[in-house]
Design an enzyme around this catalytic site. Structure first.
Site, mmCIF file in Angstrom:
data_model
loop_
_atom_site.group_PDB
_atom_site.id
_atom_site.type_symbol
_atom_site.label_atom_id
_atom_site.label_comp_id
_atom_site.label_asym_id
_atom_site.label_seq_id
_atom_site.Cartn_x
_atom_site.Cartn_y
_atom_site.Cartn_z
ATOM 1 N N ARG A 1 -2.517 -0.969 5.565
ATOM 2 C CA ARG A 1 -3.485 -1.649 4.703
ATOM 3 C C ARG A 1 -2.906 -2.956 4.166
ATOM 4 O O ARG A 1 -3.582 -3.984 4.101
ATOM 5 C CB ARG A 1 -3.919 -0.713 3.563
ATOM 6 C CG ARG A 1 -4.683 0.508 4.051
ATOM 7 C CD ARG A 1 -5.106 1.434 2.914
ATOM 8 N NE ARG A 1 -4.010 2.254 2.392
ATOM 9 C CZ ARG A 1 -4.122 3.112 1.389
ATOM 10 N NH1 ARG A 1 -5.289 3.244 0.772
ATOM 11 N NH2 ARG A 1 -3.107 3.826 0.978
ATOM 12 N N CYS B 1 0.884 -1.171 0.000
ATOM 13 C CA CYS B 1 0.000 0.000 0.000
ATOM 14 C C CYS B 1 0.914 1.211 0.000
ATOM 15 O O CYS B 1 1.747 1.341 -0.891
ATOM 16 C CB CYS B 1 -0.964 -0.020 1.178
ATOM 17 S SG CYS B 1 -0.201 -0.109 2.810
#
Lengths: 154, 258
Positions: B243, B238
């Site tokens: 994430r 990410c």
């Protein structure tokens, strides 16, 4: 005397001598004191106007000057209580003071309250971006004084 | 496949509620914003902050082994402690902290499925009490390089046509924006994705209540929809790591990918 600087001193004093956890607790208390967004700004919020870039949370800020007096209208997402607390501190510091005085608010407040240390470098950078945005907004809202030198027409 | 590959890594809020006083268990909260833990945490949970605690102060890197050992010691975590991580927003930062614990070889790590949101929805108690566990002894291993890909390895991986998973939003993947929707730019300087990467936004692995999707739904998403091969090495990325930590957790522990 009640000035932006004296308010900042009072707030810095409140943070002094607190351990990191107590600083976070105090910041969260400030967050709880940030007034809800007034009706007048709801629609503008929807247009994402007043958005601060470079910080990590959705933050909406409207630094305003009304009759020469500064105020900070703001909304910060509830999932960002420390950012909200910082915005509440700024709001308390400038509310009702002359715009030029409010715009001179020193970013040293982030270090002097110890927030830089408990929040870390990236978040502190976000807070500085918020403060810079508030100061720019206040300066832009101050009407030019009539005595200011004007460039000659060319 | 009807079940998670490693179902033991997930615990429910009920399990946590039943182990609050278990000396073999330490509960750890990690959030985007430190104020959340301050406003109320699972009783007895300690906080580990992704920025102040896990990132090196002077370099763009994680804390070193000695600092990790110090952190665990201060949080009352010893090598045989079962550590349960939870936090805000689908446990994204909890997965990040879980990943750092795996980087330094901690054996028993769990995620409390659903995190803060599920704890709240289940009507469980929040605490604002100070938590100061007695210091523990901790010895970390060297970093486990197999779960971390540095630039040159990513380049080799990409050139050999292996699986790359971009877990950011479709707008970031397409280069239309350089940060998450509703979040301002934190400093990505170029738009777009690594050539060859497929896009599965991290959040698609989670239900609305913050829990992970079922094994069946995850399989549908990653295996059938984007044709991810579980036995072929995958690099997920990410921008700052929370994430991709969540997607890494999902692929490795729930789907059983290598």
């Amino acid at each position: 005397m009640d000035t932006v600087a004296s308010r900042v001193e009072r707030i810095v004093g409140e943070f002094a001598d607190l351990d990191p956890r107590e600083k976070l607790e105090l910041l969260v208390e400030f967050a709880a004191g940030l007034p809800p967004l007034p009706e007048s700004h709801r629609a503008r919020r929807a247009e994402a106007e007043g958005r601060v870039h470079e910080c990590q949370t959705p933050v909406f800020l409207w630094p305003e000057v009304i009759d020469g007096r500064a105020r900070l209208v703001a909304e910060v997402a509830p999932e960002a209580p420390t950012v909200k607390g910082f915005v509440a501190i700024l709001s308390q510091a400038v509310e009702g003071r002359p715009a030029a005085e409010a715009a001179a608010l020193d970013e040293a407040v982030i270090d002097r309250t110890g927030l830089a240390e408990v929040l870390g470098m990236l978040r502190s950078r976000g807070l500085r971006a918020i403060l810079a945005r508030v100061k720019r907004g206040l300066l832009a809202a101050v009407p030019p004084t009539t005595s200011a030198p004007r460039p000659a027409a060319s | 496949m009807a079940a998670y590959a490693h179902p033991e890594v997930l615990v429910t809020t009920e399990w946590v509620a039943n182990h609050l006083a278990d000396p073999r268990v330490r509960i750890v909260e990690s959030d985007e914003d430190r104020g959340l833990y301050t406003m109320g945490h699972v009783p007895g949970a300690v906080e580990i902050d992704w920025q102040v605690d896990l990132q090196a102060p002077l370099e763009r890197d994680y804390i070193d082994r000695a600092a990790f050992e110090r952190l665990c010691s201060e949080r009352g975590i010893s090598n045989d402690t079962t550590v349960v991580f939870y936090g805000d927003k689908n446990n994204w930062w909890a997965c990040y902290t879980f990943w750092v614990f795996k980087l330094y070889g901690h054996p028993e790590c769990r995620i409390m499925d659903g995190g803060r949101k599920r704890w709240e929805l289940d009507g469980r108690t929040w605490s604002t009490e100070r938590v100061a566990p007695p210091h523990a002894r901790y010895t970390a291993t060297e970093q486990d390089a197999s779960i971390r890909a540095l630039r040159d390895e990513v380049l080799r991986h990409q050139k050999s046509g292996r699986q790359l998973l971009d877990v950011r939003s479709p707008e970031e993947y397409r280069g239309e924006r350089m940060h998450m929707p509703d979040y301002p730019n934190e400093g990505a300087v170029r738009g777009g994705h690594i050539p060859g990467a497929v896009n599965v936004p991290w959040v698609r692995a989670c239900n609305d209540d913050g829990t992970f999707k079922s094994a069946r739904d995850l399989e549908k998403l990653y295996v059938r929809e984007v044709k991810l091969k579980r036995r072929s090495p995958t690099i997920a990325y990410c921008r700052i790591g929370e994430r991709s930590s969540l997607t890494w957790f999902v692929l490795k522990y729930l789907l059983g990918a290598t």
